[in-house]
Design a protein around this motif. Structure first.
Motif, PDB file in Angstrom:
ATOM      1  N   UNK A 133       2.722  -1.686  -9.155  1.00 48.19           N
ATOM      2  CA  UNK A 133       3.263  -2.981  -8.835  1.00 48.19           C
ATOM      3  C   UNK A 133       4.654  -2.836  -8.009  1.00 48.19           C
ATOM      4  N   UNK A 134       5.194  -1.556  -8.106  1.00 48.22           N
ATOM      5  CA  UNK A 134       6.203  -1.142  -7.170  1.00 48.22           C
ATOM      6  C   UNK A 134       5.735  -1.015  -5.752  1.00 48.22           C
ATOM      7  N   UNK A 135       5.060   0.048  -5.650  1.00 50.17           N
ATOM      8  CA  UNK A 135       4.873   0.491  -4.135  1.00 50.17           C
ATOM      9  C   UNK A 135       3.783  -0.542  -3.242  1.00 50.17           C
ATOM     10  N   UNK A 136       2.663  -1.100  -4.013  1.00 43.86           N
ATOM     11  CA  UNK A 136       1.643  -1.720  -3.281  1.00 43.86           C
ATOM     12  C   UNK A 136       2.302  -2.959  -2.953  1.00 43.86           C
ATOM     13  N   UNK A 137       2.310  -3.333  -1.478  1.00 48.07           N
ATOM     14  CA  UNK A 137       2.699  -4.742  -1.191  1.00 48.07           C
ATOM     15  C   UNK A 137       2.646  -4.750   0.267  1.00 48.07           C
ATOM     16  N   UNK A 138       2.500  -5.901   0.895  1.00 48.05           N
ATOM     17  CA  UNK A 138       2.346  -6.105   2.252  1.00 48.05           C
ATOM     18  C   UNK A 138       3.694  -5.593   2.908  1.00 48.05           C
ATOM     19  N   UNK A 139       3.472  -4.617   3.943  1.00 50.79           N
ATOM     20  CA  UNK A 139       4.461  -4.321   4.516  1.00 50.79           C
ATOM     21  C   UNK A 139       5.276  -5.428   5.213  1.00 50.79           C
ATOM     22  N   UNK A 140       6.430  -5.292   5.598  1.00 46.48           N
ATOM     23  CA  UNK A 140       7.167  -6.569   6.347  1.00 46.48           C
ATOM     24  C   UNK A 140       6.753  -6.220   7.560  1.00 46.48           C
ATOM     25  N   UNK A 141       6.554  -7.104   8.736  1.00 46.69           N
ATOM     26  CA  UNK A 141       6.259  -6.948   9.856  1.00 46.69           C
ATOM     27  C   UNK A 141       7.430  -6.440  10.854  1.00 46.69           C
ATOM     28  N   UNK A 142       7.151  -5.758  11.764  1.00 51.92           N
ATOM     29  CA  UNK A 142       8.283  -4.917  12.376  1.00 51.92           C
ATOM     30  C   UNK A 142       9.243  -5.942  13.097  1.00 51.92           C
ATOM     31  N   UNK A 143      10.526  -5.747  12.938  1.00 47.99           N
ATOM     32  CA  UNK A 143      11.718  -6.557  13.235  1.00 47.99           C
ATOM     33  C   UNK A 143      11.332  -7.254  14.724  1.00 47.99           C
ATOM     34  N   UNK A 144      11.514  -6.243  15.672  1.00 50.92           N
ATOM     35  CA  UNK A 144      11.282  -6.303  16.996  1.00 50.92           C
ATOM     36  C   UNK A 144       9.873  -6.172  17.535  1.00 50.92           C
ATOM     37  N   UNK A 145       9.399  -6.949  18.424  1.00 50.06           N
ATOM     38  CA  UNK A 145       7.980  -7.119  18.887  1.00 50.06           C
ATOM     39  C   UNK A 145       7.807  -5.945  19.460  1.00 50.06           C
ATOM     40  N   UNK A 146       8.872  -5.366  20.096  1.00 52.61           N
ATOM     41  CA  UNK A 146       8.527  -4.266  21.097  1.00 52.61           C
ATOM     42  C   UNK A 146       9.209  -2.904  20.251  1.00 52.61           C
ATOM     43  N   UNK A 147       9.127  -2.804  19.083  1.00 57.04           N
ATOM     44  CA  UNK A 147       9.790  -1.375  18.362  1.00 57.04           C
ATOM     45  C   UNK A 147       8.937  -0.358  18.958  1.00 57.04           C
ATOM     46  N   UNK A 148       9.521   0.490  19.521  1.00 59.17           N
ATOM     47  CA  UNK A 148       9.159   1.652  20.253  1.00 59.17           C
ATOM     48  C   UNK A 148       9.489   2.663  19.437  1.00 59.17           C
TER      49      UNK A 148
END
Lengths: 301, 478
Positions: B132-147
Motif C-alpha cells: 500500500x505504501x510503496x507501490x504507486x505510479x511514480x510521478x512524472x519528471x518535473x521538467x521534460x529535459x531532466x538530465x
C-alpha cells in the motif's frame, strides 16, 4: 663482460657512462636527429670524460650538452630542438642556464670540430667503396642497418677505446661473415691491408662486436634502472584515475545454487497481473524463450 | 524535511527554472558554472482522495502490552499503517502523519529485536502494508529535459513515512524468524514486478533501499531468481533499444554484480548470453557515466569467472567504441585497463591486434585527455609485461602514430608522455625499434621526394601556361 678497467676516469663508472649514452640514443631517436649527431655527441662525451675529473651527478648535464652541441653542428638550424624542450623531455633536473654554462666549458676544453672523423665516417666510406666494387646482383647490408649496429656498439664503453677505422671495419667484417661471400671477405682483406690493420687487432674487435650483436639481437628486455621515468598527467586525468577504482560494492555475494530455480515450482507461477510485458505472457513455463524474438533484430544491429 | 514552501495541494511542485545549457568545456560540464543553488523540488503521487481528514484511533505501545497480546496488536498496527497520507499538502493531517510515523518507527524496532512475533497471519499483513505504501505510479519528471547527469533529482515528498516502511521491510526480510516458504505465497512475481518498476524513481534514497530489498529477495527466494533476472533483462533491453530512460540502472547493476560474483562454474549459457546481448550494448547509452562503475564491475567479474569470455567482450567494446564523445572514450579506456589488469596472457594474444589498433588511434587523439589516458597504460606494470612479451606484434602497430604525434601534437604534456612510451619500446626491443625507425624515416623521405616532384610538376605546368599566355597576348591584332 669486458676486461677493461671499470672507470674512465675518477668518479664515473662504465655503467654510468653506458646508461647515459643509451639515453642520448633515446633522445636522438625521439628528436629525429641523425646518427651522425649521436656519434659525434658520444665522441664529445667520451673525450670530455677522459680529460676531466667529473662527478657522477654532473654526467646528465654533460651528456645532454654534448648532444645539443653535436646537433647544432650537424642538423639544420630549424631541426635543432630548443634547450628547454631538451631538458623537459629528458626529465632533467638542471636548468637552461646550467646547460649553456656547461656548453661553454666543453667548448673550451675540447676542440669541437664538425668535421671530426669517427667510426661512422669510416663506415660510410667502406660501405660506398664496397657498393661500387660489387656487381649489381650482390646484396650487401644496408647502411641503415650498419649504422644501427654501430649505435649499439657505441653504447658500450669498451668500444670507445677502438680506433674508428678498426671499429668500422670489424663491424662490416662481422656482417659479411654471416653472408659467407668470398668476394666480400676478399674486399675486407684488401681494406685491412690498405689501412695496415693487424690480424690480431681485427680479430679482437670482431669478437667483441659479435658478442655485442648477439645481445643486441636477443629478445631479452634490458631496462636500465638508472632512472624511473616520471608520468605526469593532467589534474582531470589524475582525478578520474582515482575514482576509477571499481571498488567492491556493498552488497554481499549471492551464490548461485546448482539446483537453482529450474526445479522449484515457483518458477512456473502464472503471471496474474496481466501486465503488458514486452516478452508477452510467460505461460505456464516460467523460462520460455529467454530473449524475445522482437529483440533479435535490434540486438544484431 | 518537508517542503517549506506552501504549495497548492495535488499539484506537482513548480518546476525549477528550466536548466540553462550549462557551459561545457571539452564536453565536460564545469561544476562551477552550474546554477548556484537548485531548489530541492519534491513530488509525490499520493494525494488526498476526499475532503475529510483521516482519523486513526491511537493504539497502545507494543512494549506496554503483555507478550501474548503483542502479535495481534502488531497486526492492528500494520493495518493502520496501510493508510496513506498526502505530503504535498503540508498542512493537512499533521497529527495523524506524526502518529503513523511513530508507529512505523515502533514497528521497525519491534521487528529488529523481538522473538516469536512472526505468526503466519503476519506475513500477508506485512506485505499488504508495504504494498500500500510503496507501490504507486511514480510521478512524472518535473521538467521534460531532466538530465540525470546535470539536474538535481526530484525527491519523494512522502519520504518521512516511506523511508520507515522500507526500513521495516528490510528488517522483516532479514529477521531470524523470517521463513521464505511462508512468505513466497505473498512475495510473488507480481510483487517483484511492481518492485522493479519502482527502480525508476528519481529519488536516489528510495532506489538505494529498493536495491537492498531486491537483493535480499533474490537471496532468499530461489524460485523467483530466474524471473527476476529475466525482468531485469527486459528493463535493460528496453532501456538500451527503446527509451534510453531509466533511473535505476546503476542500482540494478550493483545487484547483478553480487549475483555474478556468485555464479557457479561452468557458467550457464543464459549468463553468457546476458553478457553479450545486454551488458555490452549497455555501453552504447548516452548516460553511461551514471552507471559505468557498476557496469565495469560486472564485466570484470564475468571475466574473472570465465576468462574465455575475454575475446567477445573486448571485441564488443571495440565495436561500440565511442566516436564522438570524448568523455565516454575516457571511460572506455578506464574500463579496458581494468579488464587488462585481470586478463590471461593467452587471451591477450588473441585480441592484441585490434586492441592496439584502437589504442593507437586513441593515442593520436587531438583530445588531450583521451591521448593522456591511453598513454598512461604504459605506466601499468602488468600491461607492460604483456606488451613486452608481444612487442614484435604491438610495436609496429603503435610505432607510426607515436612517432608522428611526438612531432605534431599540440599538447606538450602529451609529447613528454610519448617520450616515455617510445623509450619503453626502445628498451624492450631495440632491433625492431631501429628497423621501424629506419623504415619510417625512409618512408617519410620518399613522401617528401614525391611531394617535391609534384610541386615541380605543377610549377612546370604553371610556366607552360604562362608561356602560352604570353604568346597569345603577344599577338598584335590586325
Amino acid at each position: 663482460m669486458e676486461s677493461t678497467s671499470p672507470e674512465i676516469h675518477s668518479g664515473v663508472s662504465a655503467k654510468c657512462r653506458d646508461d647515459k649514452v643509451e639515453e642520448l640514443w633515446s633522445l636522438t631517436s625521439f628528436f629525429g636527429y641523425r646518427t651522425q649527431t649521436f656519434v659525434q655527441a658520444v665522441n664529445l662525451l667520451d673525450r670530455f670524460l677522459t680529460i676531466m675529473k667529473v662527478q657522477p651527478k654532473h654526467v646528465p648535464c654533460i651528456g645532454v650538452c654534448c648532444l645539443h652541441i653535436a646537433a647544432k653542428m650537424v642538423e639544420e638550424e630549424s631541426n635543432v630542438s630548443p634547450t628547454h624542450e631538451l631538458i623537459r623531455i629528458s626529465q632533467s633536473r638542471f636548468t637552461v642556464s646550467d646547460l649553456s654554462r656547461m656548453e661553454k666549458i666543453i667548448s673550451e676544453k675540447l676542440c669541437v670540430d664538425p668535421k671530426v672523423v669517427t667510426a661512422l665516417t669510416f663506415l660510410h666510406l667502406y660501405h660506398s667503396a664496397v657498393a661500387s666494387l660489387l656487381a649489381e646482383r650482390e646484396e650487401i647490408p644496408s647502411i641503415g642497418r650498419l649504422e644501427a649496429q654501430l649505435k649499439a656498439c657505441l653504447c658500450r664503453l669498451v668500444f670507445s677505446k677502438a680506433k674508428p677505422s678498426v671499429l668500422a671495419l670489424s663491424l662490416i667484417a662481422q656482417e659479411f661473415e654471416a653472408l659467407q661471400s668470398a668476394t666480400l671477405l676478399k674486399i675486407i682483406q684488401q681494406f685491412q691491408k690498405h689501412l695496415r690493420i693487424g690480424d690480431s687487432e681485427l680479430l679482437h674487435w670482431k669478437e667483441l662486436v659479435t658478442k655485442c650483436m648477439i645481445e643486441y639481437h636477443s629478445s631479452e628486455c634490458n631496462k636500465p634502472d638508472n632512472k624511473k621515468l616520471v608520468w605526469v598527467v593532467s589534474r582531470r586525468t589524475a582525478q578520474s584515475l582515482q575514482t576509477c577504482h571499481f571498488s567492491v560494492p556493498g552488497l554481499p555475494t549471492i551464490p548461485e545454487m546448482s539446483w537453482d530455480e529450474s526445479e522449484s515450482e515457483d518458477s512456473c507461477e502464472d503471471l496474474t497481473s496481466g501486465e503488458d510485458s514486452p516478452c508477452g505472457s510467460l505461460g505456464s513455463d516460467g523460462e520460455g524463450a529467454f530473449f524475445p524474438s522482437s529483440f533479435h533484430n535490434c540486438a544484431e544491429g | 524535511m518537508m517542503g517549506d514552501r506552501p504549495s497548492p495541494p495535488r499539484a506537482m511542485s513548480s518546476a525549477p527554472t528550466s536548466s540553462p545549457s550549462v557551459d561545457k568545456v571539452d564536453g565536460f560540464s564545469r561544476k562551477s558554472v552550474r546554477k548556484a543553488k537548485q531548489k530541492r523540488s519534491q513530488s509525490s503521487s499520493q494525494f488526498r482522495s476526499q475532503g475529510k481528514p483521516i482519523e486513526l484511533t491511537p493504539l497502545p505501545l507494543l512494549k506496554d502490552v503483555p507478550a501474548p497480546e503483542q502479535p495481534e496488536l502488531f497486526l492492528k498496527k500494520l493495518q493502520q499503517c496501510c493508510t496513506v497520507f498526502d505530503f504535498m499538502d503540508t498542512l493537512s493531517d499533521l497529527k495523524m502523519k506524526e502518529y503513523k510515523r511513530s508507529t512505523l518507527n515502533e514497528l521497525v524496532d519491534y521487528v529488529t529485536v523481538s522473538r516469536g512475533y512472526l505468526t503466519e497471519q503476519a506475513y500477508p499483513e506485512v506485505v499488504k502494508m508495504v504494498s500500500h505504501n510503496i507501490f504507486r505510479t511514480l510521478p512524472p519528471s518535473d521538467s521534460n529535459e531532466f538530465d540525470p547527469e546535470e539536474d538535481e533529482p526530484t525527491l519523494e515528498a512522502s519520504w518521512p513515512h516511506l523511508q520507515l516502511v522500507y526500513e521495516f521491510f528490510i528488517r522483516f526480510l532479514e529477521s531470524q524468524e523470517f521463513q521464505p516458504s511462508i512468505a513466497k505465497k505473498y512475495i510473488d512475481q507480481k510483487f517483484v514486478l511492481q518492485l522493479l518498476e519502482l527502480f525508476d524513481s528519481e529519488d536516489p534514497r528510495e532506489r538505494d533501499y529498493l536495491k537492498t530489498v531486491l537483493h535480499r529477495i533474490y537471496g532468499k527466494f530461489l524460485g523467483l531468481r530466474a524471473f527476476i533476472r529475466k525482468q531485469i533483462n527486459n528493463i535493460f533491453l528496453r532501456f538500451v533499444y527503446e527509451t534510453e530512460h531509466f533511473n535505476g540502472v546503476a542500482e540494478l547493476l550493483e545487484i547483478l554484480g553480487s549475483i555474478i560474483n556468485g555464479f557457479a562454474l561452468p557458467l550457464k549459457a543464459e549468463h553468457k548470453q546476458f553478457l553479450v546481448k545486454v551488458l555490452i550494448p549497455l555501453h552504447t547509452v548516452r548516460s553511461l557515466s551514471l552507471f559505468h562503475a557498476q557496469l565495469a564491475y560486472c564485466i570484470v567479474q564475468f571475466l574473472e569467472k570465465d576468462p574465455t569470455l575475454t575475446e567477445p567482450v573486448i571485441r564488443g567494446l571495440l565495436k561500440f567504441w565511442p566516436k564522438t564523445c570524448s568523455q565516454k572514450e575516457v571511460m572506455f579506456l578506464g574500463e579496458l585497463e581494468e579488464i587488462l589488469d585481470v586478463i590471461e596472457p593467452t587471451q591477450f594474444v588473441k585480441i592484441q591486434e585490434p586492441l592496439f589498433k584502437q589504442i593507437s588511434r586513441c593515442v593520436s587523439s587531438p583530445h588531450f585527455q583521451v591521448a593522456e589516458r591511453a598513454l598512461y597504460y604504459w605506466n601499468n606494470e602488468y600491461i607492460m609485461s604483456l606488451i613486452e612479451e608481444n612487442s614484435s606484434v604491438i610495436l609496429p602497430i603503435m610505432f607510426a602514430s607515436l612517432y608522428r604525434i611526438s612531432k605534431e601534437h599540440w599538447n606538450p604534456a602529451i609529447v613528454a608522455l610519448v617520450y616515455n612510451v617510445l623509450k619503453a619500446f626502445m628498451e624492450m626491443n631495440s632491433t625492431l625499434f631501429d628497423e621501424l625507425t629506419a623504415t619510417y624515416k625512409s618512408d617519410r623521405q620518399r613522401e617528401k621526394k614525391k611531394e617535391k616532384e609534384r610541386e615541380e610538376l605543377w610549377k612546370k605546368l604553371e610556366d607552360l601556361e604562362l608561356k602560352r599566355g604570353l604568346r597569345s597576348d603577344g599577338i598584335i591584332p590586325t
